[in-house]
Motif scaffolding. Structure first.
Motif, short mmCIF file in Angstrom:
data_model
loop_
_atom_site.label_atom_id
_atom_site.label_comp_id
_atom_site.label_asym_id
_atom_site.label_seq_id
_atom_site.Cartn_x
_atom_site.Cartn_y
_atom_site.Cartn_z
N GLN A 152 14.60 63.41 16.49
CA GLN A 152 12.90 62.96 16.78
C GLN A 152 12.32 62.18 15.31
O GLN A 152 11.71 61.20 15.23
CB GLN A 152 12.10 64.09 16.96
CG GLN A 152 10.69 63.87 16.95
CD GLN A 152 9.95 65.12 17.70
OE1 GLN A 152 9.44 65.00 18.72
NE2 GLN A 152 9.82 66.04 16.76
N LEU B 188 7.34 65.61 24.09
CA LEU B 188 8.95 66.05 23.64
C LEU B 188 8.55 67.13 22.99
O LEU B 188 9.34 67.90 23.16
CB LEU B 188 9.43 64.78 23.13
CG LEU B 188 9.61 63.38 24.10
CD1 LEU B 188 10.17 62.32 23.45
CD2 LEU B 188 10.44 63.67 25.31
N HIS C 3 11.08 57.73 30.19
CA HIS C 3 10.97 57.80 28.84
C HIS C 3 10.72 56.28 28.31
O HIS C 3 11.59 55.33 28.57
CB HIS C 3 12.01 58.53 28.05
CG HIS C 3 11.70 58.64 26.52
ND1 HIS C 3 10.67 59.59 26.15
CD2 HIS C 3 12.17 58.23 25.45
CE1 HIS C 3 10.49 59.18 24.79
NE2 HIS C 3 11.51 58.63 24.34
N GLY C 4 9.79 56.28 27.19
CA GLY C 4 9.65 55.00 26.41
C GLY C 4 8.94 54.23 27.51
O GLY C 4 8.71 54.18 28.59
N SER D 273 2.34 60.48 30.13
CA SER D 273 3.47 59.81 29.60
C SER D 273 4.39 60.95 28.92
O SER D 273 3.94 61.83 28.57
CB SER D 273 2.89 59.13 28.35
OG SER D 273 3.94 58.56 27.37
N TRP E 279 3.74 53.49 30.31
CA TRP E 279 4.52 54.73 29.71
C TRP E 279 4.13 55.63 31.13
O TRP E 279 3.03 55.46 31.66
CB TRP E 279 3.71 55.40 28.52
CG TRP E 279 4.43 54.92 27.33
CD1 TRP E 279 5.27 55.74 26.50
CD2 TRP E 279 4.03 53.70 26.66
NE1 TRP E 279 5.60 54.75 25.31
CE2 TRP E 279 4.79 53.65 25.41
CE3 TRP E 279 3.16 52.77 26.61
CZ2 TRP E 279 4.75 52.71 24.41
CZ3 TRP E 279 3.05 51.70 25.95
CH2 TRP E 279 4.08 51.70 24.74
N ARG F 23 9.60 59.81 16.04
CA ARG F 23 9.25 60.36 17.23
C ARG F 23 9.65 59.46 18.69
O ARG F 23 8.64 59.25 19.43
CB ARG F 23 7.71 60.70 17.38
CG ARG F 23 7.57 61.91 16.25
CD ARG F 23 5.78 62.05 16.20
NE ARG F 23 5.87 63.19 15.45
CZ ARG F 23 5.89 64.63 15.59
NH1 ARG F 23 5.94 65.02 17.10
NH2 ARG F 23 5.70 65.72 15.03
N PHE F 24 10.38 58.87 18.65
CA PHE F 24 11.30 57.96 19.66
C PHE F 24 10.21 56.75 19.79
O PHE F 24 10.06 56.27 21.01
CB PHE F 24 11.53 58.77 20.69
CG PHE F 24 12.45 60.05 20.76
CD1 PHE F 24 13.58 59.83 20.83
CD2 PHE F 24 11.83 61.54 20.37
CE1 PHE F 24 14.55 60.98 20.72
CE2 PHE F 24 12.74 62.22 20.03
CZ PHE F 24 14.18 62.20 20.34
N THR F 25 9.95 55.95 18.80
CA THR F 25 9.09 54.94 18.99
C THR F 25 9.77 53.93 18.52
O THR F 25 9.49 52.71 18.67
CB THR F 25 7.71 55.09 17.92
OG1 THR F 25 8.19 55.39 16.92
CG2 THR F 25 6.88 56.09 18.50
N SER G 188 6.46 60.82 26.55
CA SER G 188 6.59 60.88 25.41
C SER G 188 5.56 61.84 24.73
O SER G 188 6.09 62.21 23.41
CB SER G 188 6.31 59.26 24.82
OG SER G 188 7.27 58.40 25.37
#
Length: 709
Positions: free
Chosen positions: A11, A493, A414-415, A488, A409, A16-18, A490
């Motif tokens: 993460q 998480l 995810h994403g 979303s 989203w 943060r998975f961006t 995201s």
């Protein structure tokens, strides 16, 4: 997620998975190409500039940031401040600007200035005088303006000549930069605007001389001088902001408005649709005037006024002119934030306009209808409103109403999924390269209580309802102008990871959260403490009634950051009957120490109502602490200064109340970004909470009041 990479580290590595998500879209006027920013993978921290051929669907990289910068990137003090205000952690090309034809794009890397031809890909570095901040092409593509050393400069692309249009004169003055309050609280990140014909610029001049100086010292480096910062705390002077029209011919025309009554410069718009527009706001925030600028004299004329007895909400992207000269604003009508064109509403009651994305012949905007957990993208079309996003979720738009880039989203994947729409119909896609978190959600979206509070309940993966009650962890932001409960994946998480450590995690958006209209927003006025806390308690009790075999209300903890940190500390101080432990990260503890625009919107001026500031702050409650409390604060935080947590800690210590205090050396308001530090920060909170809640299997012995002091 690979088995070798723990979730918390991944993460942090992926922000943060961006990373790898496309953003910052620009479309060509003919709709043939889309420019955008994206990292080359979900674990690459440097963002590059890309181009999509809409007809073929082929993506190509225009600027490879890694090839230009390597691993070392040097930032000026002004650029670091800009990125802190925008919470930007990526490197590489983090922003860019184009001419009107989107034929050229300009950007800065490590303080150096570049221009790229978006058709040929030809890249040129331009010689400059100083470290470059916020470069912008004029609409004709003949000049680039940029800020260096707090002055505004312009480069002639034909000759390469670089000259100053304005220079600060002293260290308190800056030209072309958004001042602290605009960038932190008003969603205005820029400080100058080109004329449509490229012959002049409207430029902000800010003077921070009257602003009180606060200091940040690095206690771990005692040989270093403290850093002085002009910080406008509630009730104290702001920077003095003015606007000047600077011509490339050397002309200088000050822009005139009643800056004493309306000191806040909220927005500036300059397009071919009409004269420049400015939106200015009174210090008490109860009035916003929209004024047009006479270019010859600098005089301004009133075009539209928004008033409210509590405060007037700032809606990003408005005011603006349509291409044919119609005025676009957002105003409160019929219990809604409504889009108005030439004074006539084009959105109906119940659609809450959240932002105006782009104005051309038509308007592209975002909003929420009856479900505030969803955000959709809309366009106007011949006086009517058309929703472009169809699936449930959170949607963000780019481009314009004719060629729209839709980032979507959802809870189902995810994403983002990114589509290009022409007149609402999909014609192309843009790849999203975000990393897979490998973390399924065990999530229930809930609406509870008489106020229909929106909540998300996350349970451990594999948990069987009724097997055993779970300790409860509330994980809110909980304050105004921010939202945690969104459709979303995201958004949840971290909450799911926390649930998998053995908690029932509850996330609640209370009164003041966006998407539910003006009356809902204003219920928090004067009550930053009691109203948010009441909403968290009410939601907890309602969910516990619905899930009596799941939630153990004898073991309830709360954690949060920033306003969420304030709310977490508030919870154990004022409702120890409900909350049994709290982790308060970067908490505001005394609203007299927070900034003008945010604080005064809700509480007014400290001298006018000192009792309100005392009632809504935490220091007077220190003597009543009966539950374990962990305080965490970055010692380099220039938004919520470390003084907040330090003063609360001192008050607790002097009252004989034990507590934990975790200082984060060198950290700003953003939590640590390094993988090991980010993992340690969250794991320490979880281990401490499990111990203090006396959860079976924790490795330490609970203490009556927490440990440390």
């Amino acid at each position: 997620m690979t088995s070798e990479t723990p979730f918390l580290r991944l993460q942090a590595r992926t922000q943060r998975f961006t990373l790898g998500a496309p953003r910052e879209f620009r479309v060509t006027p003919d709709g043939s190409r889309v420019l955008f920013l994206r990292a080359s993978s979900g674990e690459e921290n440097r963002t590059s500039l890309w181009s999509l051929d809409v007809g073929t669907g082929v993506e190509s990289v225009l600027v490879d940031a890694a090839a230009l910068t390597g691993t070392d990137e040097r930032l000026s003090e002004e650029e670091r401040a800009r990125r802190e205000r925008s919470r930007e952690r990526s490197g590489g090309v983090v922003g860019y600007a184009c001419d009107a034809e989107v034929r050229k794009a300009t950007f800065a890397l490590s303080g150096r200035l570049y221009v790229v031809d978006t058709l040929s890909g030809e890249l040129a570095e331009l010689a400059t005088n100083g470290s470059v901040v916020d470069p912008r092409l004029d609409p004709t593509g003949s000049h680039v303006a940029y800020v260096a050393d707090r002055g505004l400069r312009v480069v002639d692309l034909a000759t390469g000549a670089d000259r100053a249009l304005s220079e600060p004169g002293n260290e308190q003055v800056a030209w072309g930069l958004a001042e602290f309050i605009a960038a932190e609280e008003m969603n205005r990140a820029r400080g100058y605007w080109w004329s449509p014909d490229g012959t002049a610029l409207l430029v902000e001049r800010s003077d921070r001389g009257p602003v009180t100086r606060w200091h940040i010292a690095d206690a771990a480096q005692p040989d270093r001088e403290p850093t002085a910062m002009a910080y406008p705390a509630a009730g104290t002077p702001n920077a003095v902001v003015s606007l000047v029209l600077l011509g490339l011919d050397g002309s200088n025309v000050p822009i005139d408005w009643d800056a004493e009554r309306f000191p806040y410069l909220v927005e500036v718009h300059w397009s071919a649709g009409g004269p420049p527009l400015i939106a200015v706001q009174s210090r008490d925030q109860r009035t916003i005037q929209i004024r047009s600028v006479d270019l010859a004299s600098g005089a301004t004329a009133l075009r539209f006024t928004r008033t409210d007895p509590t405060w007037v909400e700032i809606i990003p992207g408005a005011p603006a002119w349509t291409s044919d000269g119609r005025l676009v604003v957002v105003s409160e009508q019929d219990s809604s934030y409504r889009l108005l064109i030439e004074g006539e509403p084009v959105t109906g009651p119940g659609l809450q306009v959240r932002s105006v994305l782009r104005v051309t012949d038509e308007v592209l905007f975002t909003g929420s209808e009856d479900d505030p957990t969803q955000i959709h993208v809309y366009r106007t079309s011949k006086g009517e409103t058309q929703r472009l996003s169809t699936a449930a979720g959170v949607h963000i738009g780019g481009g314009d109403a004719a060629l729209t880039v839709l980032s979507s989203w959802s809870l189902d994947y995810h994403g983002p999924r990114v589509e290009v729409l022409r007149d609402g119909a999909p014609v192309a896609k843009i790849d999203s390269l975000v990393a897979d978190p490998g973390l399924p959600l065990n999530l229930s979206m809930l609406t509870v209580g008489s106020r229909r509070l929106r909540c998300a309940l996350l349970l451990p993966n594999g948990y069987q309802r009724g097997a055993a009650k779970l300790p409860v962890l509330l994980d809110p932001y909980g304050g105004p102008h921010a939202q945690r409960v969104l459709r979303s994946s995201s958004a949840f998480l971290t909450a799911q990871w926390l649930a998998d450590q053995g908690f029932a995690v509850l996330v609640v958006d209370g009164r003041g959260s966006p998407g539910r209209g003006p009356a809902w927003d204003r219920e928090i006025a004067g009550e930053l403490a009691d109203v948010p806390l009441a909403d968290q308690v009410d939601a907890l009790q309602a969910v516990a009634e619905e899930y009596p075999d799941v939630l153990d209300t004898e073991r309830v903890a709360i954690r949060g950051w920033s306003f969420g940190g304030f709310l977490a500390a508030l919870a154990v101080l004022r409702r120890p009957d409900v909350f049994h432990a709290a982790v308060a990260g970067a908490p505001v503890t005394d609203w007299r120490l927070y900034d003008t625009h945010y604080t005064e919107r809700y509480l007014g001026l400290p001298d006018d109502d000192p009792a309100s500031f005392t009632r809504n702050s935490l220091l007077a409650d220190a003597d009543g602490l009966r539950r374990p409390l962990m305080l965490i604060h970055g010692l380099a935080d220039d938004n919520v200064f470390p003084a907040h947590a330090l003063r609360l800690s001192a008050a607790l210590f002097n009252a004989g109340k034990s507590h934990y205090f975790v200082p984060l050396v060198g950290a700003t308001h953003m939590p640590p970004n390094g993988e090991a530090g980010a993992e340690s920060l969250v794991r320490q909170q979880v281990d401490w909470l499990l111990r203090e809640l006396n959860v079976s299997g924790s490795t330490a012995t609970p203490t009556e009041m927490g440990a440390g002091g």
